[in-house]
Design a protein around this motif. Structure first.
Motif, PDB file in Angstrom:
ATOM      1  N   GLU A  25       0.835  -1.200   0.000  1.00  0.00           N
ATOM      2  CA  GLU A  25       0.000   0.000   0.000  1.00  0.00           C
ATOM      3  C   GLU A  25       0.869   1.248   0.000  1.00  0.00           C
ATOM      4  O   GLU A  25       0.420   2.329  -0.346  1.00  0.00           O
ATOM      5  N   THR A  46      -3.790  10.869   3.936  1.00  0.00           N
ATOM      6  CA  THR A  46      -4.070   9.570   3.329  1.00  0.00           C
ATOM      7  C   THR A  46      -2.980   9.220   2.328  1.00  0.00           C
ATOM      8  O   THR A  46      -2.231  10.082   1.871  1.00  0.00           O
ATOM      9  N   VAL A  47      -2.926   7.948   1.977  1.00  0.00           N
ATOM     10  CA  VAL A  47      -2.055   7.488   0.903  1.00  0.00           C
ATOM     11  C   VAL A  47      -2.767   7.810  -0.404  1.00  0.00           C
ATOM     12  O   VAL A  47      -3.997   7.738  -0.484  1.00  0.00           O
ATOM     13  N   LEU A  48      -2.011   8.178  -1.435  1.00  0.00           N
ATOM     14  CA  LEU A  48      -2.637   8.433  -2.733  1.00  0.00           C
ATOM     15  C   LEU A  48      -3.534   7.262  -3.112  1.00  0.00           C
ATOM     16  O   LEU A  48      -3.134   6.105  -3.027  1.00  0.00           O
ATOM     17  N   LYS A  49      -4.731   7.566  -3.533  1.00  0.00           N
ATOM     18  CA  LYS A  49      -5.771   6.575  -3.772  1.00  0.00           C
ATOM     19  C   LYS A  49      -5.328   5.416  -4.670  1.00  0.00           C
ATOM     20  O   LYS A  49      -5.601   4.257  -4.381  1.00  0.00           O
ATOM     21  N   HIS A  50      -4.661   5.700  -5.763  1.00  0.00           N
ATOM     22  CA  HIS A  50      -4.314   4.672  -6.735  1.00  0.00           C
ATOM     23  C   HIS A  50      -2.938   4.046  -6.504  1.00  0.00           C
ATOM     24  O   HIS A  50      -2.555   3.124  -7.229  1.00  0.00           O
ATOM     25  N   LEU A  87      -0.302  10.605 -10.200  1.00  0.00           N
ATOM     26  CA  LEU A  87      -1.191   9.837  -9.321  1.00  0.00           C
ATOM     27  C   LEU A  87      -2.021  10.738  -8.414  1.00  0.00           C
ATOM     28  O   LEU A  87      -3.104  10.365  -7.982  1.00  0.00           O
ATOM     29  N   GLY A  88      -1.513  11.907  -8.120  1.00  0.00           N
ATOM     30  CA  GLY A  88      -2.231  12.838  -7.260  1.00  0.00           C
ATOM     31  C   GLY A  88      -3.218  13.718  -8.003  1.00  0.00           C
ATOM     32  O   GLY A  88      -3.901  14.530  -7.398  1.00  0.00           O
ATOM     33  N   ASP A  90      -5.623  14.192 -12.014  1.00  0.00           N
ATOM     34  CA  ASP A  90      -6.642  13.554 -12.854  1.00  0.00           C
ATOM     35  C   ASP A  90      -6.072  12.562 -13.867  1.00  0.00           C
ATOM     36  O   ASP A  90      -6.810  12.012 -14.668  1.00  0.00           O
ATOM     37  N   ALA A  92      -4.377   9.786 -12.893  1.00  0.00           N
ATOM     38  CA  ALA A  92      -4.058   8.573 -12.134  1.00  0.00           C
ATOM     39  C   ALA A  92      -4.431   7.307 -12.895  1.00  0.00           C
ATOM     40  O   ALA A  92      -3.686   6.325 -12.891  1.00  0.00           O
ATOM     41  N   ARG A  93      -5.571   7.304 -13.558  1.00  0.00           N
ATOM     42  CA  ARG A  93      -5.973   6.106 -14.317  1.00  0.00           C
ATOM     43  C   ARG A  93      -5.010   5.829 -15.465  1.00  0.00           C
ATOM     44  O   ARG A  93      -4.757   4.683 -15.813  1.00  0.00           O
ATOM     45  N   LYS A  96      -2.073   4.066 -13.996  1.00  0.00           N
ATOM     46  CA  LYS A  96      -2.398   2.657 -13.756  1.00  0.00           C
ATOM     47  C   LYS A  96      -2.388   1.868 -15.068  1.00  0.00           C
ATOM     48  O   LYS A  96      -1.893   0.743 -15.123  1.00  0.00           O
TER      49      LYS A  96
END
Length: 104
Positions: A25, A46-50, A87-88, A90, A92-93, A96
């Motif tokens: 994570e 928080t940790v970056l979502k992705h 990643l922080g 728009d 991020a996808r 991934k």
């Protein structure tokens, strides 16, 4: 950031931070004998979502922690700076998707 600093920022115990690293994570590397986590991977409290998904994809593609960190911070003209920065935001996808493509 050192692991105790991350634990304080996330309001977690240090053992939970260690568990998050084991569970991919978060990513940590040793610098001068001290394990550290890049500050921009821990957004606010928080940790970056992705990030966990990207770390899993990179591990599946055969990247160890050092190689994954290099990939995250490799400048990329088609992203806003680096995959870690993207990643922080728009993109991020897209990060991934690129990490997933490394496995093929």
């Amino acid at each position: 950031m050192t692991l105790p600093d991350v634990a304080e920022r996330l309001d977690l115990s240090i053992s939970k931070v260690h568990q998050m690293i084991r569970d991919r994570e978060l990513i940590a590397v040793r610098r001068n004998g001290v394990r550290r986590i890049p500050t921009d991977l821990v957004a606010n409290k928080t940790v970056l979502k992705h990030l966990p998904g990207v770390l899993t994809l990179l591990a599946d593609a055969g990247y160890d922690d050092d190689a994954a960190l290099r990939w995250l911070y490799e400048p990329d003209d088609s992203l806003p700076g680096t995959p870690a920065v993207a990643l922080g935001g728009d993109r991020a996808r897209e990060v991934k998707r690129r990490a997933q493509a490394l496995g093929f």
